[in-house]
Design a protein around this motif. Structure first.
Motif, short mmCIF file in Angstrom:
data_model
loop_
_atom_site.label_atom_id
_atom_site.label_comp_id
_atom_site.label_asym_id
_atom_site.label_seq_id
_atom_site.Cartn_x
_atom_site.Cartn_y
_atom_site.Cartn_z
N VAL A 199 0.78 -1.11 -0.11
CA VAL A 199 0.06 -0.01 -0.08
C VAL A 199 0.83 1.25 -0.09
O VAL A 199 0.57 2.17 -0.62
CB VAL A 199 -0.99 -0.03 1.08
N ALA A 203 0.83 3.91 -2.90
CA ALA A 203 0.29 5.34 -2.61
C ALA A 203 1.34 6.35 -3.18
O ALA A 203 1.16 7.29 -3.33
CB ALA A 203 0.14 5.47 -1.16
N PHE A 212 -6.37 3.51 -6.35
CA PHE A 212 -7.32 3.17 -5.44
C PHE A 212 -8.73 3.17 -6.03
O PHE A 212 -9.69 2.69 -5.33
CB PHE A 212 -7.00 4.14 -4.18
N ALA A 226 -3.20 -3.95 6.03
CA ALA A 226 -2.51 -2.66 6.40
C ALA A 226 -3.09 -1.48 6.93
O ALA A 226 -2.83 -0.53 7.19
CB ALA A 226 -2.18 -2.25 4.90
N ARG B 144 -17.58 -2.33 -12.10
CA ARG B 144 -17.03 -1.29 -12.96
C ARG B 144 -16.23 -1.97 -14.22
O ARG B 144 -15.97 -3.14 -14.09
CB ARG B 144 -15.80 -0.60 -12.16
N ALA B 280 -3.40 5.55 3.49
CA ALA B 280 -3.60 5.29 1.99
C ALA B 280 -4.84 4.15 2.23
O ALA B 280 -5.83 4.36 1.36
CB ALA B 280 -2.43 4.97 1.38
N ARG B 281 -4.67 3.10 3.07
CA ARG B 281 -5.75 2.20 3.13
C ARG B 281 -7.29 2.54 3.41
O ARG B 281 -8.07 2.17 2.98
CB ARG B 281 -5.08 0.96 3.84
N PHE B 284 -8.58 4.50 0.53
CA PHE B 284 -9.38 3.41 -0.19
C PHE B 284 -10.49 2.95 0.28
O PHE B 284 -11.53 2.92 -0.25
CB PHE B 284 -8.24 2.31 -0.55
N ILE B 287 -13.18 5.61 -0.40
CA ILE B 287 -13.48 5.56 -1.79
C ILE B 287 -14.57 4.42 -1.97
O ILE B 287 -15.59 4.40 -2.62
CB ILE B 287 -12.22 5.26 -2.73
N ARG B 291 -18.45 4.48 -3.04
CA ARG B 291 -19.04 4.00 -4.37
C ARG B 291 -20.10 2.97 -4.00
O ARG B 291 -21.02 2.94 -4.64
CB ARG B 291 -17.86 2.97 -4.82
#
Lengths: 296, 296
Positions: A199, A203, A212, A226, B144, B280-281, B284, B287, B291
Motif C-alpha cells: 500500500v 500510494a 485506489f 494494512a 466497474r 492510504a488504506r 481506499f 472510496i 462507491r
C-alpha cells in the motif's frame, strides 16, 4: 473456579477480553486491573471488564494467582522487569504478546534463572477494534492460544494458564519459543509487512488516485491488514526481528525467481509456482474448514 | 434493446455472464455463442445463457453487431487474428480480458491500421468460480467496466459497448490502454503475484505444517487470491509483462527499504511507512464506501 485472583496489566482489547471472560465465566474469584490511565480503568469497571483496579503495581499484584501482561509488545519487557521486583514468587506470570523470544530473553536477562512460574503465551485472536470498549468476553471462543513453556516452566503453572484459556473457550496448543516466533513471522508478521509495503508503494505511484479508485474486492481483502495499528506492528517487527528478516529474505528470493521467470517468458516455471501455491492454499482452506467443523 | 445480434466467443464465467444478462434484460435481439467445445455450448443453452450456438467462427459472427471476445487472455490475441479474416468490418469487436496493451499491439500488427470498431474493455468482476455453470446475469451489477478507446476508436462503437455494459448494471469508465495496464498491474496483478509467491515460499518452509495449521483470519484474507486459476494468472502476468515487472520492482525497492529499517532498528522510518500505508488504506476504504453508497 480455577483461581482466586487474576491481575490484568493493561485493560485494552486483549487484556480486557480475558478479564471479562474470566469474570463472566466465573474462572477467577476476583479480577483486578492495573494500568497507567485511571479513566481507562474506571471505564473497565463500568463495562464489567474488571472488579476493581489499582494504580500501584505492587498493590495490584499482591497475592495474585495469575498476572496477565497485556501491554503493547515492547512495553511487556519492562513489565517483566518491574514484576521481578514487586510480584510474589508464587504468582504465575503469563502474557498475550505476539512475540515470545524477546520476552524469554528479557526474562533470562532479568532473572538469570527464568522462574518456573513464567508461562509465556499468545492468543491468536484480535480485532480491527482496540481499547477497553472493544473488550469482548467471547473474543477467544474457538480461537487458538499458543503457550510456549520452556525447560524452566513448571507443569503446574502451565496447567493453570491452559485451564484459564480453555475456560474462555480457546483451543490451547504448546510450541517452543523459537518455533512460535518463526511460525508467526510466516503467517502474520510477514503478511503485515507485505501489505504495508504494497500500500505504501502504491500510494507513491503517479497514478495512485486511479489505482485506489479502480481496486476491487480482491485488493480490499489483500490489503485489509494494512489498516492495522502501526505502533503495534512496529513493536512486533522489531521484537521478532530475526525471524521476520529471515522470512522476508525467503520471500524476496521467491519473488526474485518469479520475476526472472516472467522476464524470460518461462511459462512452465510460472505455472508450476502458481500451481504449488494454489495447492498449498487449498490445503490451508481444508485445515481451516476442519477446524471450524470441529467447533460446531 | 440496444443491438440486434451479440456474439460471445467463449462461454465461460465472463462471456456467459454478459450473454445471460443481455438476454434477460433484452439488450440484444439474439445472443449467439461460439466455442471449441460443443458440449459446453449446449450447456450454455440449457442454462439460458445463449439463444443458439455455432461451431464455425465465420458462421457465428455473420451480421454481428457486437462480438465479445471472452477467451483466456493469451488466446484473445489469436481470436483477433481470426476475426480479421471472418468478421464484417461493421461488427464492433470488444473483449473482457484483463490486459489491454497486448491486444492493442496485436491489433496494430494484424490490421496495420487498428479498426475504428475495436473497443477494448475490461469488466472488473470475477468470482472464485469459473465455467458456464457460474455464468450469472447479475455478475456485473454495480461493478466497474474500464473501456480503453484509442485515437482510432469511433465514438459510435464506444457508445454501443458502453450502453451494453450499462444495460447490464455496470459503471463504465474510460482510460487509456497504458494507464489501464499500469493501474491493473498495481491493484490486481501485483497482489496476485505477491500472494502466490508468499504461499509458495511458506509451503517450502521446514515448519510449513505448523504455519498453515496456526494461521488465522488475516492470513486467510491475505492469501485468498492465491487460490485463483494458475493458467489465467500465468497468461495475465505474461500479457502485461512490462507493467507487472515495473510494479514488482517498485514493490521490491519498498520492501528492501523496510528490511533495512527493521535490521537497523530504525523505528521512526518503520512507523512512518506503516502510518502512510494505513492512511492510504483508509482512503481506499472511504472510496469503496462512497462507491457502494452511490449504488444503494
Amino acid at each position: 473456579m480455577i483461581i482466586n485472583k487474576l491481575v490484568v496489566l493493561g485493560a485494552g482489547l486483549i487484556g480486557g477480553s480475558l478479564a471479562k471472560a474470566c469474570r463472566q465465566r466465573g474462572l477467577a474469584a476476583e479480577v483486578v486491573g492495573w494500568g497507567r490511565k485511571e479513566a481507562n480503568l474506571q471505564k473497565a469497571i463500568d463495562f464489567g471488564v474488571i472488579d476493581r483496579y489499582e494504580l500501584d503495581l505492587a498493590e495490584a499484584v499482591k497475592d495474585a494467582d495469575v498476572i496477565f501482561i497485556a501491554t503493547p509488545t515492547l512495553v511487556a519487557e519492562s513489565m517483566l522487569e518491574r514484576l521481578a521486583v514487586v510480584a510474589d514468587s508464587r504468582s504465575i506470570i503469563t502474557d498475550g504478546a505476539s512475540v515470545k523470544g524477546n520476552l524469554y530473553r528479557a526474562a533470562q536477562r532479568i532473572y538469570g534463572q527464568v522462574p518456573s512460574t513464567l508461562v509465556l503465551g499468545h492468543p491468536i485472536a484480535g480485532s480491527e477494534e482496540s481499547g477497553v470498549e472493544a473488550a469482548n468476553a467471547e473474543l477467544y471462543v474457538n480461537h487458538r492460544v499458543i503457550l510456549t513453556p520452556t525447560a524452566e516452566t513448571s507443569s503446574e503453572a502451565e496447567a493453570v494458564v491452559r485451564e484459564l484459556w480453555q475456560g474462555c473457550g480457546a483451543e490451547v496448543v504448546s510450541m517452543d519459543v523459537e518455533r512460535h516466533d518463526r511460525v508467526l513471522a510466516a503467517t502474520s508478521h510477514l503478511p503485515h509487512v507485505l501489505a504495508y509495503s504494497l500500500v505504501d508503494s502504491l500510494a507513491q505511484q503517479d497514478c495512485s488516485y486511479e489505482i485506489f479508485d479502480n481496486a476491487a474486492g480482491g485488493f480490499r481483502d489483500f490489503t485489509r491488514i494494512a489498516a492495522s495499528d502501526p505502533q503495534m506492528w512496529h513493536d512486533i517487527v522489531l521484537a521478532n526481528k530475526a525471524a521476520v528478516l529471515s522470512m522476508m529474505d525467503d520471500f524476496t528470493d521467491q519473488l526474485k525467481l518469479l520475476r526472472e521467470n516472467i522476464a524470460s517468458d518461462n511459462g512452465d516455471e510460472i505455472m508450476a509456482s502458481f500451481q504449488r501455491a494454489r495447492e498449498a492454499r487449498r490445503h490451508f482452506s481444508s485445515i481451516l474448514q476442519k477446524r471450524q467443523q470441529k467447533k460446531l
